[in-house]
Design an enzyme around this catalytic site. Structure first.
Site, PDB file in Angstrom:
ATOM      1  N   THR A   8       0.841  -1.199   0.000  1.00 55.90           N
ATOM      2  CA  THR A   8       0.000   0.000   0.000  1.00 55.90           C
ATOM      3  C   THR A   8       0.875   1.247   0.000  1.00 55.90           C
ATOM      4  OG1 THR A   8      -1.835   1.158   1.086  1.00 55.90           O
ATOM      5  CG2 THR A   8      -0.187   0.209   2.535  1.00 55.90           C
ATOM      6  N   ALA A  11      -0.656   5.897   3.843  1.00 58.60           N
ATOM      7  CA  ALA A  11      -0.014   5.982   5.168  1.00 58.60           C
ATOM      8  C   ALA A  11      -1.006   5.676   6.294  1.00 58.60           C
ATOM      9  CB  ALA A  11       0.587   7.369   5.358  1.00 58.60           C
ATOM     10  N   ASP A  69      -7.876  -4.569  -0.307  1.00 59.24           N
ATOM     11  CA  ASP A  69      -8.744  -3.704  -1.089  1.00 59.24           C
ATOM     12  C   ASP A  69     -10.059  -3.599  -0.330  1.00 59.24           C
ATOM     13  OD1 ASP A  69      -8.783  -2.192  -3.624  1.00 59.24           O
ATOM     14  OD2 ASP A  69     -10.610  -3.344  -3.959  1.00 59.24           O
ATOM     15  N   THR A  70     -10.646  -2.405  -0.380  1.00 60.53           N
ATOM     16  CA  THR A  70     -11.834  -2.133   0.426  1.00 60.53           C
ATOM     17  C   THR A  70     -12.909  -1.517  -0.436  1.00 60.53           C
ATOM     18  OG1 THR A  70     -10.556  -1.795   2.442  1.00 60.53           O
ATOM     19  CG2 THR A  70     -12.706  -0.747   2.361  1.00 60.53           C
ATOM     20  N   HIS A 177     -13.702  -3.296   9.326  1.00 59.43           N
ATOM     21  CA  HIS A 177     -13.469  -4.226   8.212  1.00 59.43           C
ATOM     22  C   HIS A 177     -11.993  -4.616   8.114  1.00 59.43           C
ATOM     23  CE1 HIS A 177     -13.189  -0.006   7.431  1.00 59.43           C
ATOM     24  NE2 HIS A 177     -12.523  -0.189   6.315  1.00 59.43           N
TER      25      HIS A 177
HETATM   26  P1  IMP Z   1      -8.756   1.006  -1.360  1.00 63.17           P
HETATM   27  O1  IMP Z   1      -8.903   0.775  -2.831  1.00 63.17           O
HETATM   28  O2  IMP Z   1      -8.719  -0.235  -0.583  1.00 63.17           O
HETATM   29  O3  IMP Z   1      -7.624   1.893  -1.017  1.00 63.17           O
HETATM   30  O4  IMP Z   1     -10.038   1.764  -0.843  1.00 63.17           O
HETATM   31  C1  IMP Z   1     -11.103   2.176  -1.654  1.00 63.17           C
HETATM   32  C2  IMP Z   1     -11.705   3.435  -1.131  1.00 63.17           C
HETATM   33  O5  IMP Z   1     -12.322   3.167   0.120  1.00 63.17           O
HETATM   34  C3  IMP Z   1     -10.747   4.584  -0.928  1.00 63.17           C
HETATM   35  O6  IMP Z   1     -11.355   5.756  -1.411  1.00 63.17           O
HETATM   36  C4  IMP Z   1     -10.572   4.689   0.536  1.00 63.17           C
HETATM   37  O7  IMP Z   1     -10.481   5.995   0.948  1.00 63.17           O
HETATM   38  C5  IMP Z   1     -11.846   4.071   1.081  1.00 63.17           C
HETATM   39  N1  IMP Z   1     -11.503   3.362   2.308  1.00 63.17           N
HETATM   40  C6  IMP Z   1     -10.719   2.274   2.431  1.00 63.17           C
HETATM   41  N2  IMP Z   1     -10.615   1.929   3.718  1.00 63.17           N
HETATM   42  C7  IMP Z   1     -11.336   2.836   4.414  1.00 63.17           C
HETATM   43  C8  IMP Z   1     -11.588   3.024   5.800  1.00 63.17           C
HETATM   44  O8  IMP Z   1     -11.099   2.288   6.680  1.00 63.17           O
HETATM   45  N3  IMP Z   1     -12.376   4.056   6.114  1.00 63.17           N
HETATM   46  C9  IMP Z   1     -12.926   4.893   5.211  1.00 63.17           C
HETATM   47  N4  IMP Z   1     -12.707   4.776   3.904  1.00 63.17           N
HETATM   48  C10 IMP Z   1     -11.915   3.748   3.514  1.00 63.17           C
END
Ligand code: IMP
Length: 193
Positions: A8, A11, A69-70, A177
């Site tokens: 990643t 930060a 990934d989220t 999560h």
């Molecule tokens: P990523 O692709 O996993 O980095 O996350 C996809 C989107 O979800 C990004 O815009 C992140 O800002 C948001 N995101 C990921 N994790 C969190 C979290 O723990 N809280 C709030 N937003 C998140």
């Protein structure tokens, strides 16, 4: 201590995962591993993106690594932004613009349930494993709190009065999560195999 690359450039995520793993596993950053470019995230699923990021690092370093990934799945929006959460409003990772768009899309909606879903993909000795973490909650009607990142000021986890951005980092990590997925990762990495 076991060393592993966390794929990643975020930060905030690095801080969260370091806090969750404590001194059980030492994390190497992408920069320390010599990867400075953005890793493509073009897969149609959260799991696909997490695996693609981990494979990218494995193929270039041959070192044990994991990626996460989220997605934020909002029921009233048919599960959007979901896998497109990072690029919901613009092509870049503009957290503020994403929140503004989400609030606009949710204007007037009474049914506000949502969940964050994280998949952590691990490649250890060439073997792939995935770990999922989910937290249920709802989308607030305005931004609340200064902590966290991304959609945190708009997400109130089930059973709480505060948004993720209003909780202390250790409170968020205990139920989030990412916290749940990384706890499964840690249990797997530290188990005798
Ligand atoms: P990523 O692709 O996993 O980095 O996350 C996809 C989107 O979800 C990004 O815009 C992140 O800002 C948001 N995101 C990921 N994790 C969190 C979290 O723990 N809280 C709030 N937003 C998140």
């Amino acid at each position: 201590m076991k060393r592993i690359i966390f794929a990643t450039n975020n930060a905030h995520k690095l801080d969260e995962v370091r806090a969750i793993l404590g001194n059980t596993i030492e994390l190497t950053t992408l920069k320390e591993a010599g990867i400075t470019e953005d890793i493509p995230e073009n897969e149609p699923t959260i799991e696909g993106n997490a695996l693609a990021k981990a494979r990218y690092v494995w193929e270039r370093t041959g070192c044990d690594c994991f990626a996460d990934d989220t997605g934020l799945e909002v029921d009233a929006l048919g599960g959007a932004p979901g896998v497109h959460s990072a690029r919901y409003a613009t092509d870049g990772h503009d957290f503020a613009a994403n929140r503004t768009k989400l609030l606009r899309e949710m204007e007037g909606k009474e049914h506000r349930t949502a969940r964050f879903r994280t998949v952590v993909a691990l490649i250890e000795g060439g073997k792939e494993s995935c770990f999922e973490g989910v937290v249920e909650g709802e989308i607030t009607t305005s931004e609340m709190g200064e902590g966290g990142f991304g959609y945190d000021p708009l997400f109130r986890p089930e059973g709480y009065e505060q948004t993720f951005a209003e909780l202390a980092p250790e409170e968020k990590n205990a139920i989030s999560h990412r916290g749940r997925a990384v706890a499964k990762l840690a249990a797997y990495l530290l188990a005798d195999k």
